[in-house]
Design a protein around this motif. Sequence first.
Motif, PDB file in Angstrom:
ATOM      1  N   GLU A 163      45.920  59.025  52.212  1.00 54.83           N
ATOM      2  CA  GLU A 163      45.092  59.627  53.276  1.00 54.83           C
ATOM      3  C   GLU A 163      44.009  58.313  53.182  1.00 54.83           C
ATOM      4  OE1 GLU A 163      44.852  61.819  55.597  1.00 54.83           O
ATOM      5  OE2 GLU A 163      46.943  62.545  54.661  1.00 54.83           O
ATOM      6  N   PRO A 164      43.441  57.877  54.387  1.00 55.08           N
ATOM      7  CA  PRO A 164      42.366  56.846  54.444  1.00 55.08           C
ATOM      8  C   PRO A 164      41.190  57.373  53.634  1.00 55.08           C
ATOM      9  CG  PRO A 164      43.371  57.051  56.529  1.00 55.08           C
ATOM     10  CD  PRO A 164      43.770  58.278  55.546  1.00 55.08           C
ATOM     11  N   PHE A 165      40.741  56.417  53.016  1.00 54.72           N
ATOM     12  CA  PHE A 165      39.572  56.486  51.922  1.00 54.72           C
ATOM     13  C   PHE A 165      38.479  55.889  52.387  1.00 54.72           C
ATOM     14  CE2 PHE A 165      37.638  54.732  47.736  1.00 54.72           C
ATOM     15  CZ  PHE A 165      37.039  56.094  47.298  1.00 54.72           C
ATOM     16  N   LEU A 166      37.528  56.742  52.673  1.00 52.02           N
ATOM     17  CA  LEU A 166      36.179  56.734  53.520  1.00 52.02           C
ATOM     18  C   LEU A 166      36.355  56.286  54.734  1.00 52.02           C
ATOM     19  CD1 LEU A 166      34.385  54.539  50.528  1.00 52.02           C
ATOM     20  CD2 LEU A 166      34.173  56.978  51.116  1.00 52.02           C
ATOM     21  N   GLY A 167      37.169  57.050  55.515  1.00 50.01           N
ATOM     22  CA  GLY A 167      37.088  56.795  56.795  1.00 50.01           C
ATOM     23  C   GLY A 167      38.656  56.068  57.378  1.00 50.01           C
ATOM     24  N   ALA A 168      38.953  56.339  58.621  1.00 48.18           N
ATOM     25  CA  ALA A 168      40.330  55.918  59.103  1.00 48.18           C
ATOM     26  C   ALA A 168      40.163  54.392  59.411  1.00 48.18           C
ATOM     27  CB  ALA A 168      40.489  56.569  60.625  1.00 48.18           C
ATOM     28  N   ASP A 169      38.917  53.817  59.531  1.00 46.22           N
ATOM     29  CA  ASP A 169      39.268  52.225  59.627  1.00 46.22           C
ATOM     30  C   ASP A 169      39.109  51.495  58.376  1.00 46.22           C
ATOM     31  OD1 ASP A 169      35.661  51.801  61.003  1.00 46.22           O
ATOM     32  OD2 ASP A 169      36.320  52.724  59.156  1.00 46.22           O
ATOM     33  N   SER A 170      39.144  52.176  57.224  1.00 42.15           N
ATOM     34  CA  SER A 170      39.279  51.714  55.820  1.00 42.15           C
ATOM     35  C   SER A 170      40.585  50.654  55.845  1.00 42.15           C
ATOM     36  CB  SER A 170      39.322  52.449  54.738  1.00 42.15           C
ATOM     37  OG  SER A 170      37.915  53.012  54.529  1.00 42.15           O
ATOM     38  N   PRO A 171      41.791  50.999  56.356  1.00 43.85           N
ATOM     39  CA  PRO A 171      42.945  50.100  56.101  1.00 43.85           C
ATOM     40  C   PRO A 171      42.624  48.952  57.033  1.00 43.85           C
ATOM     41  CG  PRO A 171      43.643  52.505  56.631  1.00 43.85           C
ATOM     42  CD  PRO A 171      41.959  52.453  56.761  1.00 43.85           C
ATOM     43  N   ARG A 172      41.852  48.934  58.327  1.00 51.87           N
ATOM     44  CA  ARG A 172      41.806  47.793  59.019  1.00 51.87           C
ATOM     45  C   ARG A 172      40.921  46.881  58.397  1.00 51.87           C
ATOM     46  NH1 ARG A 172      41.548  49.919  63.488  1.00 51.87           N
ATOM     47  NH2 ARG A 172      39.534  50.645  63.605  1.00 51.87           N
ATOM     48  N   ALA A 173      39.835  47.318  57.796  1.00 46.91           N
ATOM     49  CA  ALA A 173      38.961  46.430  56.904  1.00 46.91           C
ATOM     50  C   ALA A 173      39.709  45.757  55.960  1.00 46.91           C
ATOM     51  CB  ALA A 173      37.717  47.261  56.438  1.00 46.91           C
ATOM     52  N   ALA A 174      40.634  46.446  55.164  1.00 41.98           N
ATOM     53  CA  ALA A 174      41.544  45.828  54.170  1.00 41.98           C
ATOM     54  C   ALA A 174      42.070  44.885  54.607  1.00 41.98           C
ATOM     55  CB  ALA A 174      42.058  46.972  53.615  1.00 41.98           C
ATOM     56  N   ARG A 175      42.894  45.163  55.798  1.00 44.70           N
ATOM     57  CA  ARG A 175      43.625  43.972  56.471  1.00 44.70           C
ATOM     58  C   ARG A 175      42.888  42.559  56.920  1.00 44.70           C
ATOM     59  NH1 ARG A 175      45.438  48.059  59.639  1.00 44.70           N
ATOM     60  NH2 ARG A 175      45.100  47.149  61.543  1.00 44.70           N
ATOM     61  N   ALA A 176      41.793  43.012  57.559  1.00 48.10           N
ATOM     62  CA  ALA A 176      40.743  42.075  57.755  1.00 48.10           C
ATOM     63  C   ALA A 176      40.463  41.198  56.636  1.00 48.10           C
ATOM     64  CB  ALA A 176      39.547  42.515  58.402  1.00 48.10           C
ATOM     65  N   GLY A 177      40.087  41.573  55.544  1.00 49.58           N
ATOM     66  CA  GLY A 177      39.712  40.806  54.425  1.00 49.58           C
ATOM     67  C   GLY A 177      41.064  39.945  53.968  1.00 49.58           C
ATOM     68  N   LEU A 178      42.294  40.706  53.968  1.00 48.55           N
ATOM     69  CA  LEU A 178      43.508  39.862  53.748  1.00 48.55           C
ATOM     70  C   LEU A 178      43.921  38.638  54.722  1.00 48.55           C
ATOM     71  CD1 LEU A 178      45.841  42.846  52.593  1.00 48.55           C
ATOM     72  CD2 LEU A 178      45.223  40.886  51.102  1.00 48.55           C
ATOM     73  N   GLY A 236      37.858  48.052  45.296  1.00 47.74           N
ATOM     74  CA  GLY A 236      36.665  48.201  46.074  1.00 47.74           C
ATOM     75  C   GLY A 236      37.229  48.855  47.350  1.00 47.74           C
ATOM     76  N   ASN A 237      36.331  49.329  48.307  1.00 51.18           N
ATOM     77  CA  ASN A 237      36.479  49.684  49.607  1.00 51.18           C
ATOM     78  C   ASN A 237      35.463  49.005  50.464  1.00 51.18           C
ATOM     79  OD1 ASN A 237      36.084  51.542  51.946  1.00 51.18           O
ATOM     80  ND2 ASN A 237      38.025  52.284  51.355  1.00 51.18           N
ATOM     81  N   TRP A 238      35.812  48.509  51.406  1.00 51.47           N
ATOM     82  CA  TRP A 238      34.851  47.854  52.348  1.00 51.47           C
ATOM     83  C   TRP A 238      33.726  48.835  52.880  1.00 51.47           C
ATOM     84  CZ3 TRP A 238      34.715  42.699  52.399  1.00 51.47           C
ATOM     85  CH2 TRP A 238      35.915  41.929  51.993  1.00 51.47           C
ATOM     86  N   LYS A 239      34.099  49.984  52.783  1.00 51.78           N
ATOM     87  CA  LYS A 239      33.038  50.906  53.334  1.00 51.78           C
ATOM     88  C   LYS A 239      32.332  51.749  52.403  1.00 51.78           C
ATOM     89  CE  LYS A 239      33.792  53.168  56.961  1.00 51.78           C
ATOM     90  NZ  LYS A 239      33.998  54.050  58.200  1.00 51.78           N
ATOM     91  N   CYS A 240      32.536  51.577  50.850  1.00 49.75           N
ATOM     92  CA  CYS A 240      31.821  52.060  50.092  1.00 49.75           C
ATOM     93  C   CYS A 240      30.440  51.619  49.631  1.00 49.75           C
ATOM     94  CB  CYS A 240      32.801  52.198  48.660  1.00 49.75           C
ATOM     95  SG  CYS A 240      32.145  52.609  47.214  1.00 49.75           S
ATOM     96  N   PRO A 241      29.423  52.495  49.960  1.00 46.19           N
ATOM     97  CA  PRO A 241      28.200  51.916  49.769  1.00 46.19           C
ATOM     98  C   PRO A 241      27.851  51.532  48.251  1.00 46.19           C
ATOM     99  CG  PRO A 241      27.925  54.337  49.913  1.00 46.19           C
ATOM    100  CD  PRO A 241      29.520  53.836  50.150  1.00 46.19           C
ATOM    101  N   TYR A 242      28.766  51.988  47.210  1.00 47.03           N
ATOM    102  CA  TYR A 242      28.551  51.523  45.667  1.00 47.03           C
ATOM    103  C   TYR A 242      29.299  50.296  45.537  1.00 47.03           C
ATOM    104  CZ  TYR A 242      27.328  56.553  45.273  1.00 47.03           C
ATOM    105  OH  TYR A 242      26.575  57.643  45.637  1.00 47.03           O
ATOM    106  N   CYS A 243      30.214  50.025  46.443  1.00 48.09           N
ATOM    107  CA  CYS A 243      30.912  48.913  46.211  1.00 48.09           C
ATOM    108  C   CYS A 243      30.181  47.475  46.982  1.00 48.09           C
ATOM    109  CB  CYS A 243      32.084  48.639  47.092  1.00 48.09           C
ATOM    110  SG  CYS A 243      33.622  49.888  46.035  1.00 48.09           S
ATOM    111  N   ALA A 244      29.237  47.987  47.801  1.00 44.82           N
ATOM    112  CA  ALA A 244      28.214  47.017  48.408  1.00 44.82           C
ATOM    113  C   ALA A 244      27.237  46.837  47.385  1.00 44.82           C
ATOM    114  CB  ALA A 244      27.683  47.740  49.511  1.00 44.82           C
ATOM    115  N   GLU A 245      26.621  47.893  46.536  1.00 44.88           N
ATOM    116  CA  GLU A 245      25.855  47.685  45.598  1.00 44.88           C
ATOM    117  C   GLU A 245      26.423  46.651  44.310  1.00 44.88           C
ATOM    118  OE1 GLU A 245      23.453  50.455  42.267  1.00 44.88           O
ATOM    119  OE2 GLU A 245      24.304  51.196  44.134  1.00 44.88           O
ATOM    120  N   PHE A 246      27.662  47.213  44.086  1.00 46.72           N
ATOM    121  CA  PHE A 246      28.242  46.358  42.827  1.00 46.72           C
ATOM    122  C   PHE A 246      28.297  44.847  43.492  1.00 46.72           C
ATOM    123  CE2 PHE A 246      32.265  44.593  40.925  1.00 46.72           C
ATOM    124  CZ  PHE A 246      31.723  44.179  39.926  1.00 46.72           C
TER     125      PHE A 246
END
Length: 176
Positions: free
Chosen positions: A54-69, A13-23
């Motif tokens: 390339e960052p998926f769904l925006g440049a801050d996706s990697p930071r959100a992924a690192r925050a989850g980890l 999933g991706n922290w910024k993806c609205p479909y992931c939020a729905e799921f």
Amino acid sequence: MGSSDGPTITYYGNWKCPYCAEFSTGTLGDFVTDYVENGNVNIQFRALAYINGEPFLGADSPRAARAGLAVWNVNPETYWRYHEHVFANQPPEGETWATAEKLLSFAESAGVGDLDRVREQLDEGMYESEVQNTTDAAASAGVSGTPTLVIDGETVNPLSDESRARTLIEGLTDAS
């Protein structure tokens, strides 16, 4: 998530993806009730922050992924509560919102402990290699978008084909 020695389903999933939020705030809970709580399967979340380099769904996706980890590694017992809270309160995907301050605010609201260590890990850019490893693993598994479940080597979008996802999970649990 889970406590059995049984098979593991990988949720990309991706922290910024609205479909992931729905799921994550809907069907995932049903899957947990139906398959994880009874000990049949485990579920792991892998944040897909890059596609084709390339960052998926925006440049801050990697930071959100690192925050989850960081949350997982600092205070793992609160991780899934954090996961649910972020997806339930996800700002619009086009907005740059995954700042350290916003991610720490989510962590605080979700009851994550030791926020100073989470911040330190974010500030130090920890987990970038792990985020890249997820990109590589997703590509190897044939994942090209989110949300995607990998169940016994098969990929499925659980929102567009929940019945196939359930069939794959049930086949996996029958085989174990």
